[in-house]
Design a protein around this motif. Structure first.
Motif, PDB file in Angstrom:
ATOM      1  N   LEU A   4     122.185-116.418  66.974  1.00  0.00           N
ATOM      2  CA  LEU A   4     122.784-116.190  65.666  1.00  0.00           C
ATOM      3  C   LEU A   4     121.805-115.395  64.808  1.00  0.00           C
ATOM      4  O   LEU A   4     120.603-115.644  64.834  1.00  0.00           O
ATOM      5  N   ARG A   5     122.367-114.458  64.046  1.00  0.00           N
ATOM      6  CA  ARG A   5     121.544-113.652  63.147  1.00  0.00           C
ATOM      7  C   ARG A   5     122.273-113.514  61.817  1.00  0.00           C
ATOM      8  O   ARG A   5     123.422-113.108  61.770  1.00  0.00           O
ATOM      9  N   PHE A  50     127.676-114.556  49.041  1.00  0.00           N
ATOM     10  CA  PHE A  50     128.133-114.074  50.348  1.00  0.00           C
ATOM     11  C   PHE A  50     127.070-114.329  51.400  1.00  0.00           C
ATOM     12  O   PHE A  50     125.883-114.079  51.192  1.00  0.00           O
ATOM     13  N   SER A  51     127.501-114.837  52.545  1.00  0.00           N
ATOM     14  CA  SER A  51     126.606-115.076  53.674  1.00  0.00           C
ATOM     15  C   SER A  51     127.370-114.786  54.958  1.00  0.00           C
ATOM     16  O   SER A  51     128.537-115.163  55.083  1.00  0.00           O
ATOM     17  N   CYS A  52     126.723-114.099  55.890  1.00  0.00           N
ATOM     18  CA  CYS A  52     127.366-113.748  57.159  1.00  0.00           C
ATOM     19  C   CYS A  52     126.411-114.016  58.308  1.00  0.00           C
ATOM     20  O   CYS A  52     125.205-113.790  58.204  1.00  0.00           O
ATOM     21  N   LEU A  53     126.980-114.496  59.394  1.00  0.00           N
ATOM     22  CA  LEU A  53     126.236-114.686  60.642  1.00  0.00           C
ATOM     23  C   LEU A  53     126.937-113.930  61.758  1.00  0.00           C
ATOM     24  O   LEU A  53     128.163-114.000  61.890  1.00  0.00           O
ATOM     25  N   PHE A  54     126.152-113.226  62.546  1.00  0.00           N
ATOM     26  CA  PHE A  54     126.644-112.632  63.783  1.00  0.00           C
ATOM     27  C   PHE A  54     126.115-113.462  64.942  1.00  0.00           C
ATOM     28  O   PHE A  54     124.955-113.889  64.928  1.00  0.00           O
ATOM     29  N   ALA A  55     126.940-113.699  65.937  1.00  0.00           N
ATOM     30  CA  ALA A  55     126.496-114.240  67.224  1.00  0.00           C
ATOM     31  C   ALA A  55     126.366-113.022  68.126  1.00  0.00           C
ATOM     32  O   ALA A  55     127.338-112.283  68.323  1.00  0.00           O
ATOM     33  N   ALA A 121     128.518-123.381  66.415  1.00  0.00           N
ATOM     34  CA  ALA A 121     127.206-122.976  65.914  1.00  0.00           C
ATOM     35  C   ALA A 121     127.345-122.096  64.677  1.00  0.00           C
ATOM     36  O   ALA A 121     126.578-122.239  63.714  1.00  0.00           O
ATOM     37  N   LEU A 122     128.318-121.189  64.681  1.00  0.00           N
ATOM     38  CA  LEU A 122     128.528-120.307  63.535  1.00  0.00           C
ATOM     39  C   LEU A 122     128.914-121.098  62.283  1.00  0.00           C
ATOM     40  O   LEU A 122     128.340-120.892  61.205  1.00  0.00           O
ATOM     41  N   VAL A 123     129.881-121.992  62.410  1.00  0.00           N
ATOM     42  CA  VAL A 123     130.340-122.761  61.243  1.00  0.00           C
ATOM     43  C   VAL A 123     129.222-123.667  60.739  1.00  0.00           C
ATOM     44  O   VAL A 123     128.966-123.743  59.529  1.00  0.00           O
ATOM     45  N   THR A 124     128.545-124.338  61.642  1.00  0.00           N
ATOM     46  CA  THR A 124     127.462-125.245  61.251  1.00  0.00           C
ATOM     47  C   THR A 124     126.357-124.487  60.522  1.00  0.00           C
ATOM     48  O   THR A 124     125.889-124.911  59.462  1.00  0.00           O
ATOM     49  N   ALA A 125     125.942-123.350  61.067  1.00  0.00           N
ATOM     50  CA  ALA A 125     124.869-122.571  60.449  1.00  0.00           C
ATOM     51  C   ALA A 125     125.322-121.950  59.122  1.00  0.00           C
ATOM     52  O   ALA A 125     124.534-121.870  58.175  1.00  0.00           O
TER      53      ALA A 125
END
Length: 191
Positions: A4-5, A50-55, A121-125
């Motif tokens: 995740l980034r 705003f916050s975004c994560l890429f897997a 993992a995305l939702v949790t992070a």
């Protein structure tokens, strides 16, 4: 190996094509909706918090994305859902859930990578460390893997069988108290 980034609004906006590719593969929307969807997603990057994560794969290819922001009056989704919850559950419930909420706008994993814990993992992070009291989202009102995932993370249905203005699909509006805590019974009472 998937990592995740977290990316900021600028990189998110610059990578909207990748976001849209994952969204299209996961959701299979009608092609005529993609331009409008891309515009909406781009506008989300300007919302407060705003916050975004890429897997991403080890070579940097995005296979999943999740993003959200602080929901507030004047944002289309917030206003529509707040009013619907007020109409069905009352003003206090609407305020309790949406008065200080992280709005999870999108969570998508490419079908080739689903079922591997990436969505969880995305939702949790995405929710970790947020200062809002609750997290809220909408998801198709069907027995999908996404719906099961949200319930397992503590999201409870606030509205079901909800149709957005101008739409035709049925959605569930769900909320969870932050910080998330996995709850096998799928409940998320407000403290």
């Amino acid at each position: 190996m998937i990592a995740l980034r977290r990316v900021g609004p600028d990189e998110f906006s610059n990578r909207l094509d990748s976001v849209l590719e994952i969204y299209t593969a996961a959701m299979e929307p009608p092609p005529d909706q993609l331009t409008g969807r891309q515009t909406i997603m781009g506008n989300h990057a300007a919302h407060p918090g705003f916050s975004c994560l890429f897997a991403e794969t080890s070579d940097g290819v995005p296979v999943g994305v999740a993003y959200g922001f602080h929901g507030m009056p004047g944002q289309w989704w917030h206003d529509v859902v707040y009013q619907a919850v007020t109409d069905q559950l009352g003003q206090k419930k609407a305020y309790d859930w949406f008065g200080d909420a992280l709005e999870i706008a999108e969570v998508h994993v490419h079908p080739d990578h689903q079922g591997k814990g990436i969505g969880r993992a995305l939702v949790t992070a995405l929710c970790a460390g947020r200062r809002e009291r609750t997290a809220v989202l909408s998801t198709r009102d069907q027995p999908t893997a996404a719906r099961h995932l949200y319930r397992s993370l503590g999201f409870a249905d606030l509205l079901t069988w909800f149709v957005f203005p101008g739409g035709y699909e049925h959605y569930a509006i769900a909320g969870a108290v932050l910080p998330l805590s996995e709850r096998p019974d799928g409940t998320a009472p407000l403290a």
